[in-house]
Design an enzyme around this catalytic site. Sequence first.
Site, short mmCIF file in Angstrom:
data_model
loop_
_atom_site.label_atom_id
_atom_site.label_comp_id
_atom_site.label_asym_id
_atom_site.label_seq_id
_atom_site.Cartn_x
_atom_site.Cartn_y
_atom_site.Cartn_z
N LYS A 1 0.83 -1.23 -0.02
CA LYS A 1 -0.10 0.03 -0.09
C LYS A 1 1.08 1.22 -0.02
O LYS A 1 1.78 1.14 0.59
CB LYS A 1 -0.82 -0.11 1.21
CG LYS A 1 -1.74 1.28 1.35
CD LYS A 1 -2.39 1.22 2.75
CE LYS A 1 -3.04 2.97 3.06
NZ LYS A 1 -3.65 2.59 4.28
N GLU B 1 -8.11 12.08 13.21
CA GLU B 1 -7.34 10.80 13.50
C GLU B 1 -6.22 11.27 14.48
O GLU B 1 -5.39 12.16 14.46
CB GLU B 1 -6.57 10.44 12.31
CG GLU B 1 -5.73 9.25 12.33
CD GLU B 1 -5.29 8.55 11.02
OE1 GLU B 1 -4.33 7.75 11.34
OE2 GLU B 1 -5.72 9.08 9.94
N GLU C 1 -6.79 -2.03 3.70
CA GLU C 1 -6.54 -0.93 4.00
C GLU C 1 -6.23 -0.68 5.44
O GLU C 1 -5.15 -0.34 6.17
CB GLU C 1 -7.00 0.36 3.59
CG GLU C 1 -6.47 0.90 2.10
CD GLU C 1 -7.12 2.27 1.68
OE1 GLU C 1 -6.62 3.33 2.55
OE2 GLU C 1 -8.13 2.48 1.02
N GLU D 1 -12.31 10.36 -3.74
CA GLU D 1 -12.15 10.28 -2.28
C GLU D 1 -11.44 11.65 -1.76
O GLU D 1 -11.84 12.02 -0.77
CB GLU D 1 -11.51 9.08 -2.12
CG GLU D 1 -11.38 8.76 -0.49
CD GLU D 1 -10.79 7.62 -0.06
OE1 GLU D 1 -9.83 7.59 0.86
OE2 GLU D 1 -10.84 6.39 -0.81
#
Length: 458
Positions: free
Chosen positions: A212, A261, A305, A440
């Site tokens: 990733k 986050e 993910e 996104e």
Amino acid sequence: MAIGFRHHLQQQLHRLAVNAGRPFVSWTEPWEGVDPVSFFMQGPSCGFRERFFWADRTGGTILVGLGSVYAIETEKADSRFDDVEAGRRRWEKEMEPYGAADAPPLLFGGFSFDPYRPGTDMWRGFPAGKLVAPAALLAVRNGKTTLTVTVPTDKRGRDWERVGRLLERISDPMAAPKRLPRLVSDEEEEKERWLAAVREAIASIRAGALDKVVLARARRLAFAKTVDAAAVLQRLREQQPFAYIFAFEQDGRCFIGASPEQLVQKEGKTCRSVCLAGSVRRGAAMEEDERLGAWLQADRKNNEEHQFVVQMIGRLFSSVCETVEMPPAPQLLKLPHIQHLCTPVVGRGCRERSVLRLVEMMHPTPALGGTPRDRALEVIRALEPLDRGWYAAPIGWVDGDGNGEWAVAIRSALLAGKEAMLFAGCGIVADSDPDSEYEETNVKMAPMLSALGVMNDG
């Protein structure tokens, strides 16, 4: 604030400065009735060139700092966390705490995403690592508000004058932030190059070079007048009540955002983090919103993910804590414009003394860089068409005991005069589609667009 209190505070600082045997003195008093954003506004008018703002996701902790009496700054890529931690320890030793707080005033700041990538002038004043101790700190914790003033003892110059000016001003009615100016232009920063980078990254992942990588893009907005950081800050507080609200300003450039986050929090021997990866937009109606959330929880690409992040943070916490707690499956975190897969992690019996050590070990998580980490960073340096600076990097605070809380600086923008540069990124895996990833990033820019008055759905 009453005039008597101002005189009291100034007299205490003068007395302590005369008698102190250390370079700085600090005095803390209870202080109620001042709005944090209004306090933030006072910085420029009092001559402070640095200011910061921090509010956690619950609003239980709000920190607003004006000025910088002590700064730790480094551009050394190999040792930046060591350098900053060493500076924190020097600060702890140099301080002479008095008043309500029996500890050195906290330090606030951040780090760049990748210190090995050459920087650009856009991020002037935001080095590889920087922490500052403010001359004046407004702290709201658990409903109680305090003011901490910190000044050097060896020079009664500008810091004393600025603090005195602040103490004279804060008893007056606070003005409202300036209105946001009209948008003049909205420029895409190299869209086709970014899409090509995504396609190349997907090919590398499918060939087995890595699992990733996170690729970010930027969008430059120009306004008719200078953008007032306090006005943007006020809108973020109103529109993003469940996010970390942060701002860090140096010489007129303000990095500001509303991040969902948490990177890491340390409180004594307990540390916490939140794994956040995998996302989809919110629905226009409840039925659509629930359908999108259910799709997100079932989608293989997004769950893949997310698991990269869960596994990395779980391993790291297990290496420094006696026990680690996390739910067996991700939850949904629903924010005004977007919903995420979310897994909270709690570590108990933490053996690390400073939260900065945890920040060093955790950055960047797979949610912001990719996996394997080193290979993902190489791909970002080769393919990404922008200088991230402090975007997607750690931002937060640490106190004299090594406790503190740090967020990941996403959903953010860099304000510089009449311009605002917005940033957003997304995780690329084998099943990614470039056009979907581009959309996104648009969803992820929505909070800052709304805060800047460009969108009215905030």
